[in-house]
Design a protein around this motif. Structure first.
Motif, PDB file in Angstrom:
ATOM      1  N   ILE A  11       0.875  -1.175   0.000  1.00 14.17           N
ATOM      2  CA  ILE A  11       0.000   0.000   0.000  1.00 14.17           C
ATOM      3  C   ILE A  11       0.915   1.228   0.000  1.00 14.17           C
ATOM      4  O   ILE A  11       1.660   1.431   0.962  1.00 14.17           O
ATOM      5  N   PRO A  12       0.891   2.042  -1.054  1.00  8.76           N
ATOM      6  CA  PRO A  12       1.760   3.219  -1.079  1.00  8.76           C
ATOM      7  C   PRO A  12       1.289   4.267  -0.066  1.00  8.76           C
ATOM      8  O   PRO A  12       0.090   4.451   0.141  1.00  8.76           O
ATOM      9  N   VAL A  13       2.268   4.927   0.558  1.00  7.09           N
ATOM     10  CA  VAL A  13       1.970   5.973   1.546  1.00  7.09           C
ATOM     11  C   VAL A  13       2.887   7.168   1.248  1.00  7.09           C
ATOM     12  O   VAL A  13       3.869   7.409   1.959  1.00  7.09           O
ATOM     13  N   PRO A  14       2.601   7.926   0.186  1.00 11.40           N
ATOM     14  CA  PRO A  14       3.487   9.043  -0.162  1.00 11.40           C
ATOM     15  C   PRO A  14       3.574  10.104   0.926  1.00 11.40           C
ATOM     16  O   PRO A  14       4.582  10.808   1.035  1.00 11.40           O
ATOM     17  N   GLU A  15       2.560  10.202   1.762  1.00 10.44           N
ATOM     18  CA  GLU A  15       2.583  11.182   2.852  1.00 10.44           C
ATOM     19  C   GLU A  15       3.733  10.915   3.825  1.00 10.44           C
ATOM     20  O   GLU A  15       4.192  11.820   4.516  1.00 10.44           O
ATOM     21  N   ALA A  16       4.195   9.678   3.895  1.00 11.21           N
ATOM     22  CA  ALA A  16       5.284   9.320   4.813  1.00 11.21           C
ATOM     23  C   ALA A  16       6.645   9.764   4.302  1.00 11.21           C
ATOM     24  O   ALA A  16       7.633   9.674   5.040  1.00 11.21           O
ATOM     25  N   ASP A  17       6.714  10.269   3.078  1.00  4.85           N
ATOM     26  CA  ASP A  17       7.993  10.779   2.575  1.00  4.85           C
ATOM     27  C   ASP A  17       8.521  11.907   3.449  1.00  4.85           C
ATOM     28  O   ASP A  17       9.729  12.120   3.529  1.00  4.85           O
ATOM     29  N   ALA A  18       7.619  12.631   4.133  1.00  5.11           N
ATOM     30  CA  ALA A  18       8.042  13.700   5.038  1.00  5.11           C
ATOM     31  C   ALA A  18       8.874  13.144   6.193  1.00  5.11           C
ATOM     32  O   ALA A  18       9.705  13.842   6.760  1.00  5.11           O
ATOM     33  N   VAL A  19       8.661  11.882   6.548  1.00  3.50           N
ATOM     34  CA  VAL A  19       9.433  11.224   7.596  1.00  3.50           C
ATOM     35  C   VAL A  19      10.654  10.533   6.999  1.00  3.50           C
ATOM     36  O   VAL A  19      11.770  10.657   7.506  1.00  3.50           O
ATOM     37  N   LEU A  20      10.455   9.807   5.907  1.00  2.00           N
ATOM     38  CA  LEU A  20      11.548   9.026   5.332  1.00  2.00           C
ATOM     39  C   LEU A  20      12.619   9.890   4.671  1.00  2.00           C
ATOM     40  O   LEU A  20      13.798   9.539   4.693  1.00  2.00           O
ATOM     41  N   GLY A  21      12.227  11.016   4.092  1.00  2.00           N
ATOM     42  CA  GLY A  21      13.188  11.875   3.407  1.00  2.00           C
ATOM     43  C   GLY A  21      14.349  12.316   4.292  1.00  2.00           C
ATOM     44  O   GLY A  21      15.518  12.109   3.938  1.00  2.00           O
ATOM     45  N   PRO A  22      14.061  12.928   5.449  1.00  2.59           N
ATOM     46  CA  PRO A  22      15.162  13.348   6.328  1.00  2.59           C
ATOM     47  C   PRO A  22      16.008  12.174   6.842  1.00  2.59           C
ATOM     48  O   PRO A  22      17.215  12.310   7.012  1.00  2.59           O
ATOM     49  N   TYR A  27      20.943   8.998   6.870  1.00  2.00           N
ATOM     50  CA  TYR A  27      21.340   7.598   7.072  1.00  2.00           C
ATOM     51  C   TYR A  27      21.024   6.758   5.829  1.00  2.00           C
ATOM     52  O   TYR A  27      20.257   5.802   5.906  1.00  2.00           O
ATOM     53  N   PRO A  28      21.581   7.072   4.677  1.00  2.00           N
ATOM     54  CA  PRO A  28      21.203   6.355   3.444  1.00  2.00           C
ATOM     55  C   PRO A  28      21.503   4.857   3.492  1.00  2.00           C
ATOM     56  O   PRO A  28      20.861   4.076   2.790  1.00  2.00           O
ATOM     57  N   VAL A  30      20.796   2.693   5.729  1.00  4.39           N
ATOM     58  CA  VAL A  30      19.811   1.850   6.419  1.00  4.39           C
ATOM     59  C   VAL A  30      18.386   2.068   5.914  1.00  4.39           C
ATOM     60  O   VAL A  30      17.431   1.551   6.489  1.00  4.39           O
ATOM     61  N   VAL A  31      18.243   2.825   4.843  1.00 12.69           N
ATOM     62  CA  VAL A  31      16.933   3.062   4.242  1.00 12.69           C
ATOM     63  C   VAL A  31      16.931   2.420   2.863  1.00 12.69           C
ATOM     64  O   VAL A  31      17.885   2.583   2.098  1.00 12.69           O
ATOM     65  N   ARG A  32      15.883   1.669   2.558  1.00 12.83           N
ATOM     66  CA  ARG A  32      15.792   1.017   1.241  1.00 12.83           C
ATOM     67  C   ARG A  32      15.533   2.060   0.174  1.00 12.83           C
ATOM     68  O   ARG A  32      14.438   2.611   0.105  1.00 12.83           O
ATOM     69  N   GLN A  33      16.535   2.318  -0.639  1.00 13.74           N
ATOM     70  CA  GLN A  33      16.376   3.299  -1.701  1.00 13.74           C
ATOM     71  C   GLN A  33      15.687   2.648  -2.893  1.00 13.74           C
ATOM     72  O   GLN A  33      15.831   1.465  -3.139  1.00 13.74           O
ATOM     73  N   GLY A  34      14.921   3.452  -3.606  1.00 13.53           N
ATOM     74  CA  GLY A  34      14.224   2.962  -4.788  1.00 13.53           C
ATOM     75  C   GLY A  34      12.897   2.314  -4.478  1.00 13.53           C
ATOM     76  O   GLY A  34      12.190   1.875  -5.374  1.00 13.53           O
ATOM     77  N   VAL A  35      12.530   2.247  -3.200  1.00 10.49           N
ATOM     78  CA  VAL A  35      11.241   1.691  -2.803  1.00 10.49           C
ATOM     79  C   VAL A  35      10.481   2.806  -2.092  1.00 10.49           C
ATOM     80  O   VAL A  35      10.934   3.306  -1.068  1.00 10.49           O
ATOM     81  N   PRO A  36       9.338   3.239  -2.638  1.00 15.02           N
ATOM     82  CA  PRO A  36       8.605   4.334  -1.998  1.00 15.02           C
ATOM     83  C   PRO A  36       8.033   3.900  -0.647  1.00 15.02           C
ATOM     84  O   PRO A  36       7.899   2.706  -0.365  1.00 15.02           O
ATOM     85  N   ILE A 135      17.544   7.600  14.631  1.00 13.66           N
ATOM     86  CA  ILE A 135      16.505   7.605  13.593  1.00 13.66           C
ATOM     87  C   ILE A 135      15.131   7.653  14.239  1.00 13.66           C
ATOM     88  O   ILE A 135      14.243   8.390  13.787  1.00 13.66           O
ATOM     89  N   GLN A 136      14.943   6.892  15.285  1.00 17.37           N
ATOM     90  CA  GLN A 136      13.659   6.887  15.994  1.00 17.37           C
ATOM     91  C   GLN A 136      13.330   8.305  16.494  1.00 17.37           C
ATOM     92  O   GLN A 136      12.194   8.767  16.341  1.00 17.37           O
ATOM     93  N   ARG A 137      14.306   8.996  17.073  1.00 18.74           N
ATOM     94  CA  ARG A 137      14.073  10.367  17.556  1.00 18.74           C
ATOM     95  C   ARG A 137      13.719  11.293  16.395  1.00 18.74           C
ATOM     96  O   ARG A 137      12.778  12.084  16.478  1.00 18.74           O
ATOM     97  N   THR A 138      14.478  11.199  15.298  1.00 14.55           N
ATOM     98  CA  THR A 138      14.221  12.049  14.122  1.00 14.55           C
ATOM     99  C   THR A 138      12.825  11.806  13.573  1.00 14.55           C
ATOM    100  O   THR A 138      12.073  12.751  13.317  1.00 14.55           O
ATOM    101  N   ALA A 139      12.467  10.547  13.399  1.00 13.35           N
ATOM    102  CA  ALA A 139      11.152  10.208  12.835  1.00 13.35           C
ATOM    103  C   ALA A 139      10.027  10.652  13.767  1.00 13.35           C
ATOM    104  O   ALA A 139       9.011  11.199  13.308  1.00 13.35           O
ATOM    105  N   THR A 140      10.189  10.437  15.059  1.00 13.00           N
ATOM    106  CA  THR A 140       9.146  10.789  16.027  1.00 13.00           C
ATOM    107  C   THR A 140       8.860  12.286  15.996  1.00 13.00           C
ATOM    108  O   THR A 140       7.698  12.704  16.118  1.00 13.00           O
TER     109      THR A 140
END
Length: 176
Positions: A11-22, A27-28, A30-36, A135-140
């Motif tokens: 299920i795509p969640v483009p709204e979460a890009d605001a969290v995943l982007g930073p 921390y590139p 540990v984040v799966r690049q190329g997967v939205p 990462i948890q602190r940043t995302a929260t």
């Protein structure tokens, strides 16, 4: 083992890009690049060469009966180096995931690597404890995020992940 031909239902969640982007910027590794940003419904799913009209028909039927879901992410738990967002409410997403798993009971989520699997949006995986905590602190700090979930994508790997088919949730929301 090649990943070519692997598929997943997400299920795509483009709204979460605001969290995943930073998180991706800092921390590139540990984040799966190329997967939205997405919530996995079932991964891995069938191999792409197992698809035919009967499977597509079953998927269309299943998702046609699904109403759109309004979901928020208010908390960012972590387990070791795995950082994720938990959908709220969990129930509608869990029921959809359960319905897909009932239709394909021989397809084991994540190949059986995890004892318990509940719907989530992955923020980071494979991080050190220290990095995961940061990462948890940043995302929260970037929560909450709210999204109207309205479709499932069948993604397939052919050297990179691509959307192979989209299935829109067509049922009317239950207003009772």
């Amino acid at each position: 083992m090649s990943r070519d031909g692997r598929t997943g239902l997400v299920i795509p969640v483009p709204e979460a890009d605001a969290v995943l982007g930073p998180v991706l910027e800092r921390y590139p590794e540990v984040v799966r690049q190329g997967v939205p940003a997405h919530v996995s419904v079932l991964f891995p799913f069938l191999a792409i060469d197992e698809f035919g009209e009967p499977v597509f028909g079953e998927l269309r039927e299943l998702f046609d009966e699904q109403p759109p879901m309004r979901v928020s992410w208010r908390e960012c738990p972590r387990h070791g180096g795995f950082v994720y967002l938990r959908p709220d409410p969990l129930g509608p997403v869990q029921r959809l995931t359960d319905a897909v798993r009932r239709r394909w009971p021989d397809v084991i989520p994540y190949g059986g690597r995890y004892e318990v699997v509940e719907p989530h949006l992955t923020v980071a995986t494979g991080a050190s404890e220290e990095t995961a905590a940061a990462i948890q602190r940043t995302a929260t700090e970037l929560l909450p995020v709210t999204a109207d979930l309205s479709e499932v994508w069948l993604v397939a790997f052919d050297g990179r992940w691509r959307v192979h088919e989209r299935f829109v949730f067509r049922a009317r929301p239950d207003r009772s």
